[in-house]
Scaffold this active site. Structure first.
Site, PDB file in Angstrom:
ATOM      1  N   HIS A   1       0.876  -1.172   0.000  1.00 53.44           N
ATOM      2  CA  HIS A   1       0.000   0.000   0.000  1.00 53.44           C
ATOM      3  C   HIS A   1       0.918   1.228   0.000  1.00 53.44           C
ATOM      4  CE1 HIS A   1      -2.900   2.886   1.744  1.00 53.44           C
ATOM      5  NE2 HIS A   1      -3.853   2.032   1.428  1.00 53.44           N
TER       6      HIS A   1
ATOM      7  N   CYS B   1      -4.718   2.311  -3.830  1.00 51.90           N
ATOM      8  CA  CYS B   1      -3.484   2.840  -3.220  1.00 51.90           C
ATOM      9  C   CYS B   1      -2.306   1.896  -3.407  1.00 51.90           C
ATOM     10  CB  CYS B   1      -3.664   3.164  -1.742  1.00 51.90           C
ATOM     11  SG  CYS B   1      -4.854   4.467  -1.455  1.00 51.90           S
TER      12      CYS B   1
ATOM     13  N   LYS C   1     -10.696  -1.159  10.443  1.00 52.52           N
ATOM     14  CA  LYS C   1     -10.833  -2.323   9.570  1.00 52.52           C
ATOM     15  C   LYS C   1     -11.216  -3.578  10.368  1.00 52.52           C
ATOM     16  CE  LYS C   1      -7.570  -0.442   6.254  1.00 52.52           C
ATOM     17  NZ  LYS C   1      -8.102  -0.110   4.920  1.00 52.52           N
TER      18      LYS C   1
ATOM     19  N   ASP D   1       2.843  -4.510   8.011  1.00 50.15           N
ATOM     20  CA  ASP D   1       1.648  -3.701   7.819  1.00 50.15           C
ATOM     21  C   ASP D   1       0.464  -4.644   7.994  1.00 50.15           C
ATOM     22  OD1 ASP D   1      -0.641  -2.626   6.726  1.00 50.15           O
ATOM     23  OD2 ASP D   1       0.354  -1.782   4.964  1.00 50.15           O
TER      24      ASP D   1
ATOM     25  N   GLN E   1      -4.786  -5.135   6.857  1.00 48.15           N
ATOM     26  CA  GLN E   1      -5.771  -6.090   6.367  1.00 48.15           C
ATOM     27  C   GLN E   1      -5.786  -7.384   7.184  1.00 48.15           C
ATOM     28  OE1 GLN E   1      -8.056  -5.548   4.059  1.00 48.15           O
ATOM     29  NE2 GLN E   1      -7.280  -3.494   3.714  1.00 48.15           N
TER      30      GLN E   1
END
Ligand SMILES: Cc1ncc(COP(=O)(O)O)c(C=O)c1O
Lengths: 408, 144
Positions: free
Chosen positions: A125, A366, A228, A202, A205
């Site tokens: 991302h 993104c 999220k 990261d 998700q």
């Protein structure tokens, strides 16, 4: 449908699912962008403002104590969510992006120097690309990129070739937002550690789909966003190993992060407050605990089982759409279905699905370098959460047929 | 026809449609019929920054009149672009600069001019008016 979850009653927990969009009952398939919030979280937000809104840590009155206690309870709740050894290893941030910037800025500028190498991957991302580019530009470091195969999986052989004794940092996405790929992060981390590099994941998700255990992964940093995971927007956390966080300088200066201030010299507060300058996002931090409680009540493995069923169902169902190609066919995937259809621009797709009350995400998500890797400008992405159903996927398929007919 | 007469004509065209499908099918048809911009004008300079689809806008003076040609890689945006061109192209810079675009709202397509659509349409409209202002100044300077 799913063996352990009563989806109809779960849907009742999310008031927004009753919205009517363009005359149709909303079908919400943009969960990778942000998930909807259950009553439990909404009530926690209004409950905070109605009953114990106060600035934390400093006040000694009843409300301040109650707010501080709820705030710190959330920290411990997130500690258990990640299985972090210590609660002070949980730093509250504005979200994934903010956490990555904190590490790139504070750790990166302190410990990286000219000629050092930073590794990211093709499927990052932008928020896990740009902070490292900024750092590399400033310090004269070199940014290297792990390539992927056509299924959307990292080429681990190539990753190994990129690792050298100059590699100081590896920052990769745990689960790709555009492809759904679950990366073999444990292996990535072990290999990075073998050359003495630190690793940030990261987790934007991954956090809503996978069971997380930072000790088992042995990652050095983990950044995620609560919005999220059925929680509020504008709130996230950065996990970092204590010895690293201790060695890092503060990222922002202000109230709360200090021990003592004189005009000559300021001494900094200890972890985690050293990194939490200013009045934090108290309401959202407090409510985030309830989002995690909600997830736990349903059970993460039950949620994953339901989502995987939806992914399989949808992957099978879209096969009947002529000219449709799935982007991201990794063996290990979460419930993200990204696709392109020959001759149809993703924006036209988005507009016409929206007219039918179906919310998907279209565009580059993104991840422009990743789109370039696949030679496309964008995809249509349907991403599923616990409250979605196969009936809704049927509506999507009908919708796709209609879009094809209209644009054909 | 004046800018407002063209707008009013578009509004009455849209009155024929009673559901979203026929409305969008019409826009898609407009998009298909709209002549493509010649490749030489699809330059970096003429591109309107939009997030999801690309829009190109070329402007030139034809006598007293300011004319526009445009294109997009998405078909619905192309149809919408063709309407903006139809309404604004071929009028004086003054008329374009001072035009009040009400037809998008009246035909229920105003959401496409919202920034969140990130289709460059709002930026394109702004750019068209900027051209109007710029050419207005130019002809004023030339005259004085
Ligand atoms: C993989 C990934 N990384 C980072 C982000 C950024 O998250 P946030 O905007 O909450 O900081 C997202 C969210 O879109 C994401 O999907």
């Amino acid at each position: 449908m799913s063996n352990n979850l009563d989806i109809a009653s779960i849907r009742n927990d999310f008031p927004i699912l009753n919205e009517i969009v363009n005359g149709k009952q909303l079908v919400y398939f943009d969960n990778a962008a942000t998930t909807q919030k259950p009553h439990l979280v909404l009530d926690a937000l209004s409950g905070y403002y109605e009953h114990y809104n106060a600035n934390i840590h400093r006040g000694i009155h009843h409300l301040a104590e109650k707010a501080t206690s709820a705030f710190e309870q959330s920290r411990r709740r997130l500690q258990t969510f990640l299985n972090a050894p210590l609660s002070e290893e949980i730093i509250f941030t504005y979200g994934t992006t903010d956490g990555i910037n904190l590490v790139a800025s504070s750790y990166g500028r302190t410990f990286l120097k000219a000629g050092d190498e930073v590794i990211i991957s093709t499927m990052e991302h932008h928020s896990n690309i740009v902070p490292w580019q900024m750092l590399c530009e400033e310090k004269g470091c070199i940014l290297k990129v792990i390539p992927i195969n056509d299924e959307g999986e990292l080429l681990m052989d190539e990753y190994e070739k990129l690792l050298t004794d100059r590699t100081k940092f590896v920052s990769v996405v745990h689960v790709s937002n555009s492809l759904g790929t679950i990366n073999p992060v444990k292996e990535i981390i072990a290999k990075a550690h073998a050359v003495g590099a630190k690793v940030l994941l990261d987790g934007a998700q991954a956090s809503s789909h996978l069971h997380l255990d930072v000790q088992d992964l042995d990652c050095d940093f983990y950044s995620l966003s609560l919005h999220k995971i059925y929680g509020p927007t504008g709130m996230g956390i950065l996990y970092g190993k204590k010895e690293l966080l201790d060695a890092m300088p503060p990222y922002r200066g202000g109230g709360e992060m200090i021990k003592e201030v004189t005009f000559e010299k300021t001494t900094y507060n200890e972890l985690p407050y050293k990194f939490e300058a200013g009045t934090p996002n108290i309401a959202d931090v407090v409510a985030s605990k309830f989002a995690l409680d909600y997830v736990d009540t349903l059970g993460k493995s039950n949620i994953a089982a339901h989502e995987n069923m939806l992914l399989q169902y949808a992957t099978e169902a879209v096969k009947e759409i002529e000219g449709l190609r799935i982007i991201g066919q990794a063996k290990e995937k979460v419930s993200v279905l990204s696709f392109v259809i020959d001759g149809i621009h993703h924006q036209d797709m988005g507009v016409l699905l929206d007219q039918q009350g179906i919310a998907v995400r279209t565009g580059h998500h993104c991840t422009q370098p990743l789109m370039r890797r696949f030679n496309i400008t964008g995809t249509t992405r349907a991403s599923f959460a616990v409250y979605n159903t196969t009936d809704e996927i049927d509506l999507l398929i009908q919708g796709l047929h209609k879009v094809k007919r209209m644009l054909g | 026809m004046t800018i407002n007469e063209i707008q009013d004509e578009l509004i009455s065209d849209f009155e024929l449609f009673d559901d979203w499908e026929s409305k969008y099918e019409y826009i898609i048809d407009l998009g298909k019929e709209f002549p493509p911009l010649e490749e030489q004008f699809k330059t970096e300079e003429n591109i309107i920054k939009g997030c999801q689809s690309r829009v190109w806008l070329n402007a030139y003076l034809d006598g007293e009149l300011l004319k526009f040609e445009a294109d997009s890689d998405a078909i619905i945006v192309r149809g919408l672009v063709s309407m903006l061109v139809k309404v604004l192209s071929g009028h004086t810079p003054e008329e374009i600069a001072s035009a009040n675009l009400y037809f998008m709202e009246r035909v229920g397509l105003h959401q496409h001019l919202a920034q969140t659509r990130s289709n460059g349409l709002a930026s394109m409209l702004k750019q068209m008016k900027t051209y109007g202002v710029a050419y207005q100044a130019k002809s004023f300077n030339a005259a004085s």
